[in-house]
Every structure is written in structure tokens, then in C-alpha cells.
Design an enzyme around this catalytic site. Structure first.
Site, PDB file in Angstrom:
ATOM      1  N   CYS A 136     -15.762 -70.317  12.535  1.00 19.12           N
ATOM      2  CA  CYS A 136     -15.611 -71.058  11.277  1.00 19.12           C
ATOM      3  C   CYS A 136     -15.560 -70.107  10.077  1.00 19.12           C
ATOM      4  CB  CYS A 136     -16.790 -72.030  11.164  1.00 19.12           C
ATOM      5  SG  CYS A 136     -17.020 -72.774   9.554  1.00 19.12           S
TER       6      CYS A 136
ATOM      7  N   CYS B 171     -18.040 -70.857   7.317  1.00 19.43           N
ATOM      8  CA  CYS B 171     -19.383 -70.485   7.790  1.00 19.43           C
ATOM      9  C   CYS B 171     -19.633 -69.002   7.557  1.00 19.43           C
ATOM     10  CB  CYS B 171     -19.545 -70.802   9.274  1.00 19.43           C
ATOM     11  SG  CYS B 171     -19.406 -72.544   9.699  1.00 19.43           S
TER      12      CYS B 171
END
Length: 124
Positions: free
Chosen positions: A30, A33
């Protein structure tokens, strides 16, 4: 203070044993993230009285499912074993600091009272 890796085995105990926990639900693949990770780490270094924990949603699918994580990163704040914040999205440092300040200022007795009222109302 370094971040703590949460798993299904230590999740409940971590929340029970600590008054204030920030949880970052994330995954290696991600991009947002990875962008949020340094902000979260900086917060962990600054706020040593708060447990900063991470849940790898790929490795801990049961936890991700249990908390209905549909978008990552998702930040959850738990005080006194009560979830007071649970929202997806990478936050800039200033927004995370503001959120922590607001969470610190909450009157948890008042929060629990409101939750009890909501639960009573939904059971009628």
C-alpha cells in the site's frame, strides 16, 4: 518508543493493558501506508506515553475482518479499551498531532456514558 506489531494473539491484551493505543492498519503493498509510516513512527518517538501499534492486514486478516477494515491505511485510537476513532486515510503529521490532542482531552467517563445511552437506545 518503537511501534508494537499487533497480532490476533496479543491484540486484546495490548488494549487491556494500555490506557491509550494508536493502531495503524496497513499492508506492505500500500503506497499511502508507506507514506504514512514515517509520520506514525515520528509520533511514536514523540508520544512515548502512547502505545503505537501496527496491524499488517495481509498477515492478520482475521483482525482486519473483525474491525471491518476496507481501506488502508486505517487509523484507530483506543482509550480505556474503547474505540474513540476509526477512520481510513493517511494523515499528515499536523493532523495526527491534532487528533492525539483531541483524544487526550476527551472525558472518557462522558464517552462511556454516551455509548451506554446509544446502546440502550438501539435495543429499544
Amino acid at each position: 518508543m518503537p511501534t508494537v506489531e499487533l497480532t490476533k494473539d496479543n491484540f486484546a491484551e495490548t488494549l487491556k493493558d494500555n490506557e491509550f493505543v494508536l493502531i495503524d492498519f496497513w499492508a506492505e503493498w500500500c503506497g499511502p501506508c508507506r507514506q504514512f509510516a514515517p509520520v506514525f513512527e515520528k509520533s511514536a518517538d514523540k508520544h512515548t506515553d502512547i502505545v503505537h501499534a501496527k496491524v499488517d492486514t495481509e498477515a492478520q486478516r482475521e483482525l482486519a475482518f473483525e474491525f471491518k477494515i476496507q481501506s488502508i491505511p486505517t487509523l484507530m485510537i483506543v482509550r480505556d479499551a474503547t474505540i474513540i476513532y476509526n477512520e481510513p486515510g493517511a494523515l499528515p503529521s499536523e493532523a495526527l498531532e491534532s487528533l492525539i490532542t483531541q483524544a487526550r482531552e476527551l472525558d472518557m467517563d462522558e464517552v462511556r456514558e454516551k455509548l451506554t445511552e446509544q446502546e440502550a437506545g438501539s435495543q429499544q
